[in-house]
Every structure is written in structure tokens, then in C-alpha cells.
Design a protein around this motif. Structure first.
Motif, PDB file in Angstrom:
ATOM      1  N   SER A 299       0.824  -1.203   0.000  1.00 43.57           N
ATOM      2  CA  SER A 299       0.000   0.000   0.000  1.00 43.57           C
ATOM      3  C   SER A 299       0.865   1.263   0.000  1.00 43.57           C
ATOM      4  O   SER A 299       1.963   1.265   0.567  1.00 43.57           O
ATOM      5  N   PRO A 300       0.382   2.357  -0.602  1.00 50.22           N
ATOM      6  CA  PRO A 300       1.107   3.629  -0.560  1.00 50.22           C
ATOM      7  C   PRO A 300       1.270   4.171   0.862  1.00 50.22           C
ATOM      8  O   PRO A 300       2.118   5.030   1.106  1.00 50.22           O
ATOM      9  N   THR A 301       0.459   3.679   1.793  1.00 47.28           N
ATOM     10  CA  THR A 301       0.640   4.090   3.184  1.00 47.28           C
ATOM     11  C   THR A 301       1.876   3.455   3.799  1.00 47.28           C
ATOM     12  O   THR A 301       2.385   3.934   4.809  1.00 47.28           O
ATOM     13  N   ARG A 302       2.360   2.378   3.174  1.00 43.14           N
ATOM     14  CA  ARG A 302       3.574   1.703   3.650  1.00 43.14           C
ATOM     15  C   ARG A 302       4.792   2.093   2.817  1.00 43.14           C
ATOM     16  O   ARG A 302       5.867   2.349   3.356  1.00 43.14           O
ATOM     17  N   ILE A 303       4.628   2.091   1.509  1.00 37.14           N
ATOM     18  CA  ILE A 303       5.712   2.442   0.583  1.00 37.14           C
ATOM     19  C   ILE A 303       5.293   3.726  -0.120  1.00 37.14           C
ATOM     20  O   ILE A 303       4.449   3.713  -1.004  1.00 37.14           O
ATOM     21  N   THR A 304       5.893   4.854   0.271  1.00 38.09           N
ATOM     22  CA  THR A 304       5.334   6.162  -0.087  1.00 38.09           C
ATOM     23  C   THR A 304       6.058   6.886  -1.215  1.00 38.09           C
ATOM     24  O   THR A 304       5.609   7.956  -1.625  1.00 38.09           O
ATOM     25  N   ASN A 305       7.172   6.360  -1.713  1.00 36.92           N
ATOM     26  CA  ASN A 305       7.844   7.047  -2.809  1.00 36.92           C
ATOM     27  C   ASN A 305       8.470   6.025  -3.764  1.00 36.92           C
ATOM     28  O   ASN A 305       8.668   4.863  -3.427  1.00 36.92           O
ATOM     29  N   TRP A 306       8.773   6.492  -4.960  1.00 31.60           N
ATOM     30  CA  TRP A 306       9.245   5.585  -6.007  1.00 31.60           C
ATOM     31  C   TRP A 306      10.635   5.039  -5.731  1.00 31.60           C
ATOM     32  O   TRP A 306      10.974   3.951  -6.198  1.00 31.60           O
ATOM     33  N   TRP A 307      11.461   5.789  -4.990  1.00 29.64           N
ATOM     34  CA  TRP A 307      12.778   5.244  -4.639  1.00 29.64           C
ATOM     35  C   TRP A 307      12.624   3.978  -3.800  1.00 29.64           C
ATOM     36  O   TRP A 307      13.342   2.997  -3.976  1.00 29.64           O
ATOM     37  N   ALA A 308      11.650   4.007  -2.882  1.00 33.04           N
ATOM     38  CA  ALA A 308      11.389   2.834  -2.046  1.00 33.04           C
ATOM     39  C   ALA A 308      10.830   1.686  -2.878  1.00 33.04           C
ATOM     40  O   ALA A 308      11.158   0.516  -2.644  1.00 33.04           O
ATOM     41  N   VAL A 309       9.986   1.997  -3.863  1.00 33.77           N
ATOM     42  CA  VAL A 309       9.431   0.960  -4.741  1.00 33.77           C
ATOM     43  C   VAL A 309      10.550   0.261  -5.510  1.00 33.77           C
ATOM     44  O   VAL A 309      10.615  -0.975  -5.580  1.00 33.77           O
ATOM     45  N   LEU A 310      11.451   1.062  -6.096  1.00 32.46           N
ATOM     46  CA  LEU A 310      12.553   0.487  -6.868  1.00 32.46           C
ATOM     47  C   LEU A 310      13.507  -0.300  -5.974  1.00 32.46           C
ATOM     48  O   LEU A 310      13.998  -1.371  -6.363  1.00 32.46           O
ATOM     49  N   ALA A 311      13.776   0.232  -4.781  1.00 32.36           N
ATOM     50  CA  ALA A 311      14.640  -0.489  -3.844  1.00 32.36           C
ATOM     51  C   ALA A 311      14.000  -1.804  -3.432  1.00 32.36           C
ATOM     52  O   ALA A 311      14.673  -2.839  -3.323  1.00 32.36           O
ATOM     53  N   MET A 312      12.691  -1.781  -3.229  1.00 34.40           N
ATOM     54  CA  MET A 312      11.968  -2.992  -2.858  1.00 34.40           C
ATOM     55  C   MET A 312      12.100  -4.056  -3.952  1.00 34.40           C
ATOM     56  O   MET A 312      12.310  -5.243  -3.665  1.00 34.40           O
ATOM     57  N   GLY A 313      11.996  -3.637  -5.218  1.00 37.16           N
ATOM     58  CA  GLY A 313      12.160  -4.578  -6.315  1.00 37.16           C
ATOM     59  C   GLY A 313      13.556  -5.154  -6.381  1.00 37.16           C
ATOM     60  O   GLY A 313      13.737  -6.372  -6.551  1.00 37.16           O
ATOM     61  N   LEU A 314      14.571  -4.300  -6.234  1.00 33.45           N
ATOM     62  CA  LEU A 314      15.961  -4.759  -6.285  1.00 33.45           C
ATOM     63  C   LEU A 314      16.264  -5.740  -5.160  1.00 33.45           C
ATOM     64  O   LEU A 314      16.856  -6.804  -5.389  1.00 33.45           O
ATOM     65  N   PHE A 315      15.842  -5.415  -3.952  1.00 37.27           N
ATOM     66  CA  PHE A 315      16.117  -6.287  -2.808  1.00 37.27           C
ATOM     67  C   PHE A 315      15.335  -7.591  -2.892  1.00 37.27           C
ATOM     68  O   PHE A 315      15.818  -8.646  -2.467  1.00 37.27           O
ATOM     69  N   THR A 316      14.131  -7.538  -3.450  1.00 41.58           N
ATOM     70  CA  THR A 316      13.357  -8.765  -3.636  1.00 41.58           C
ATOM     71  C   THR A 316      14.095  -9.715  -4.572  1.00 41.58           C
ATOM     72  O   THR A 316      14.161 -10.926  -4.328  1.00 41.58           O
ATOM     73  N   GLY A 317      14.664  -9.158  -5.645  1.00 44.24           N
ATOM     74  CA  GLY A 317      15.450  -9.983  -6.562  1.00 44.24           C
ATOM     75  C   GLY A 317      16.666 -10.590  -5.893  1.00 44.24           C
ATOM     76  O   GLY A 317      16.993 -11.762  -6.113  1.00 44.24           O
ATOM     77  N   MET A 318      17.335  -9.808  -5.057  1.00 41.18           N
ATOM     78  CA  MET A 318      18.533 -10.303  -4.372  1.00 41.18           C
ATOM     79  C   MET A 318      18.199 -11.426  -3.399  1.00 41.18           C
ATOM     80  O   MET A 318      18.875 -12.461  -3.364  1.00 41.18           O
ATOM     81  N   VAL A 319      17.140 -11.220  -2.602  1.00 40.79           N
ATOM     82  CA  VAL A 319      16.760 -12.258  -1.631  1.00 40.79           C
ATOM     83  C   VAL A 319      16.264 -13.504  -2.349  1.00 40.79           C
ATOM     84  O   VAL A 319      16.523 -14.636  -1.914  1.00 40.79           O
ATOM     85  N   TYR A 320      15.568 -13.314  -3.457  1.00 45.81           N
ATOM     86  CA  TYR A 320      15.110 -14.453  -4.261  1.00 45.81           C
ATOM     87  C   TYR A 320      16.296 -15.316  -4.691  1.00 45.81           C
ATOM     88  O   TYR A 320      16.259 -16.550  -4.582  1.00 45.81           O
ATOM     89  N   ILE A 321      17.345 -14.680  -5.165  1.00 43.74           N
ATOM     90  CA  ILE A 321      18.542 -15.418  -5.603  1.00 43.74           C
ATOM     91  C   ILE A 321      19.205 -16.135  -4.426  1.00 43.74           C
ATOM     92  O   ILE A 321      19.524 -17.323  -4.500  1.00 43.74           O
ATOM     93  N   LEU A 322      19.395 -15.413  -3.337  1.00 47.28           N
ATOM     94  CA  LEU A 322      20.123 -15.965  -2.191  1.00 47.28           C
ATOM     95  C   LEU A 322      19.344 -17.052  -1.459  1.00 47.28           C
ATOM     96  O   LEU A 322      19.941 -17.889  -0.776  1.00 47.28           O
TER      97      LEU A 322
END
Length: 330
Positions: free
Chosen positions: A261-284
Motif C-alpha cells: 500500500s502507498p501508506t507503507r511504501i510512499t515514494n518511487w525510490w522505495a518501490v525500486l529499492a523494494m524490487g531490487l532487494f526482492t530480486g537479491m533475496v530471491y537469488i540468495l
């Protein structure tokens, strides 16, 4: 009132344990193999732990709790159960695969029974479980029942975090698989030349889902299900062999993070960081709990909580330094 509070707290504890277990073992395994992502995992785990403590405090101080013994609860439980069975049937009987099966189930639920789309989608993650782990429908039904009960107990826990539904499903599949003494699959790390495509796919799928859900207002289930269906149908045809299937799985995994929700993730930098970290944890985390439905959601769940926590820390810092405030999502 007290018994409702105890049930809600118990559901919260189960979800917390599941995500901490996955991230804890991923961190330990990453440390053993000396992967570069260990430092990032440490930061994510710190944010995850702090976020869980904050959520637990809010739940403890809440004034209202849901009654799991109502007609509406029966409907929600049944929706989780049916979502699991339908997805499993689409995957096994029709051979559509886990990603397309879950995506199609989500779209059908969002269009036909929108009020029950969320619990149906939660159940679909149970249905994504490998047939090697759940040999027969009885195994699946048991896991779906556990997930359905946990769904009722956690309606007020971790609201707005993407991946919560998957974590509920992961608890059901993990508890059932462990209780039946089934062996989880061991999936090796991807080839080095696949790492960049995986991370890129994760960022795009997260941003695309978030855009559909929060910016265009199509809703989290429809956005994630659409992203999953697109990824499941297109990526295996664009990339041959294991690469295509891996990227398709990555797409649906990242779409769960984009459900935040936008109440939890409030800006696009956080959205992009969330995607990058999700990919990293997925691999690991690939070698861990392979084949368990809901694992992908649990990956996104942990990232969403951690990124939201660190976002709050950065926001407090930016208040003291106005020239560094992030750009808000419009």
C-alpha cells in the motif's frame, strides 16, 4: 475480547516466525557461501526485526479485533480453500504451471468475486506448491485449511504490506510439509549471466504492479495477477530453457512486493529499492524450502517490511535535513 486478542496475537506470531525463519536461514546460508549480498541481508534483517516489533506493539494496543466465528469468516476460509484447489488443478490437471495458474486464479477472482479476491489469491499460493511436496489432494487440502485459519487470525496484522498473503500460505505449506515429513526441493543458485536479468525483472515487475495497483487504482490482486499472467506467458517464450521459467517465477515474486500500500511504501525510490532487494533475496534463498507455496510471497513480505522501516528512518532524517526529502508518489 481477551480471547480475540489472544488469537490475533497468535496469528501475528506465526507470520513473524515464518518470515524470520526464511530470512534467518537465508542469511546464515549466504554467510557460509560468502555471497556479496550478505551485507544487504543484514540490513534487511535489522529493518525486518524492527518492523515486526513496531507492528506487534500496534496490534497489542489495538482496541478492536476480528471475530473468527462469523458467517463472513466461513466465506473467507472457503475462499482461501477454493483458491488453493483451483490453482492446484490448473497447474496439475491442465498443465498451466504454478505462475500462470495463480495469475489466472487471481484474475478470475478479481473479476467474478471481487469481495473475496484477496483470500482466493492467498489460497492460490498454497496451490502453487510443488506436486513433489504435496503428492495428493489431501495434502493440499490440509495445507489450505491451515492457511485459511491463519488468514482469519491475521486480518489486522501487517496490513498494507505486500507478500503477507504469501506468508500465510507459506505457513500452511511449511507446517503441512514438515508434519508429513516431506522433503523440500534443493534449487541451485542461478547461472551468473542470469543474475542481472533476474534483478532487472524484479525491479520492473515490482514497479509495474505498484503502478497498476496504487497509481491507476486497479487493486492489488488484479495488478499482481495480471503481472504474473503476463510474466508466465511471455517470459518463457522470450528466454529459452531454465532462464524463461526462472524469470517468470521472479516476476510473480516481485509482483507481491508491488502489492504494498502507498501508506507503507510512499515514494518511487522505495518501490525500486523494494524490487531490487526482492530480486537479491530471491537469488540468495533459492536453495531453501524449494517447492513450498508461499515462499515467494514471504520473500516479498520481508523486503516490504524492511524497506518500509528504513524508509521511516530516512524520512525522520530528511525532516532534520529538508534539502534531502524524497519525492512523494502522486
Amino acid at each position: 475480547m481477551l480471547w480475540k486478542k489472544c488469537l490475533a496475537i497468535s496469528g501475528f506470531i506465526v507470520l513473524s516466525i515464518m518470515v524470520l525463519l526464511l530470512y534467518g536461514f537465508t542469511l546464515y546460508h549466504s554467510w557460509l557461501v560468502k555471497r556479496i549480498g550478505t551485507f544487504v541481508l543484514i540490513l534487511l534483517c535489522v529493518g525486518l526485526l524492527k518492523g515486526i516489533i513496531v507492528e506487534g506493539r500496534h496490534l497489542w494496543l489495538a482496541e478492536e479485533y476480528d471475530d473468527p466465528l462469523t458467517l463472513q469468516s466461513v466465506k473467507l476460509f472457503s475462499a482461501v480453500f477454493l483458491g488453493a484447489v483451483i490453482t492446484f488443478m490448473l497447474k496439475i490437471e491442465l498443465g498451466l504451471g504454478a505462475v500462470v495458474g495463480a495469475g489466472l486464479t487471481a484474475l478470475m477472482a478479481a473479476l467474478i468475486v471481487p469481495r473475496l479476491a484477496v483470500p482466493v489469491y492467498c489460497g492460490s499460493f498454497v496451490g502453487m506448491t510443488s506436486s513433489r511436496l504435496f503428492i495428493e489432494y489431501g495434502d493440499l487440502c490440509l495445507a489450505a485449511a491451515v492457511a485459511g485459519i491463519l488468514y482469519l487470525l491475521t486480518q489486522r496484522s501487517f496490513q498494507g504490506y505486500g507478500g503477507k498473503l504469501g506468508t500465510i500460505a507459506f505457513a500452511g505449506t511449511f507446517i503441512t510439509g514438515f508434519g508429513l515429513e516431506r522433503e523440500f526441493q534443493l534449487t541451485p543458485f542461478p547461472a551468473i549471466d542470469l543474475i542481472v536479468p533476474i534483478l532487472l525483472c524484479a525491479v520492473i515487475a515490482t514497479a509495474f504492479t505498484y503502478y497498476l495497483s496504487s497509481i491507476l487504482g486497479h487493486g492489488a490482486v488484479l495488478a499482481s495477477g495480471g503481472t504474473a499472467l503476463i510474466g508466465g506467458l511471455i517470459l518463457p517464450n522470450l528466454f529459452s530453457g531454465e532462464a524463461g521459467s526462472t524469470l517468470a517465477v521472479m516476476a510473480i515474486c516481485a509482483s507481491f512486493a508491488g502489492m504494498s500500500s502507498p501508506t507503507r511504501i510512499t515514494n518511487w525510490w522505495a518501490v525500486l529499492a523494494m524490487g531490487l532487494f526482492t530480486g537479491m533475496v530471491y537469488i540468495l534463498s533459492m536453495p531453501l524450502a524449494g517447492g513450498a507455496g508461499g515462499k515467494l510471497g514471504t520473500i516479498s513480505f520481508g523486503v516490504a517490511i524492511s524497506v518500509s522501516t528504513w524508509q521511516t528512518v530516512i524520512h525522520k532524517w530528511s525532516i532534520r535535513n529538508p534539502s534531502h526529502q524524497p519525492v512523494k508518489v502522486k
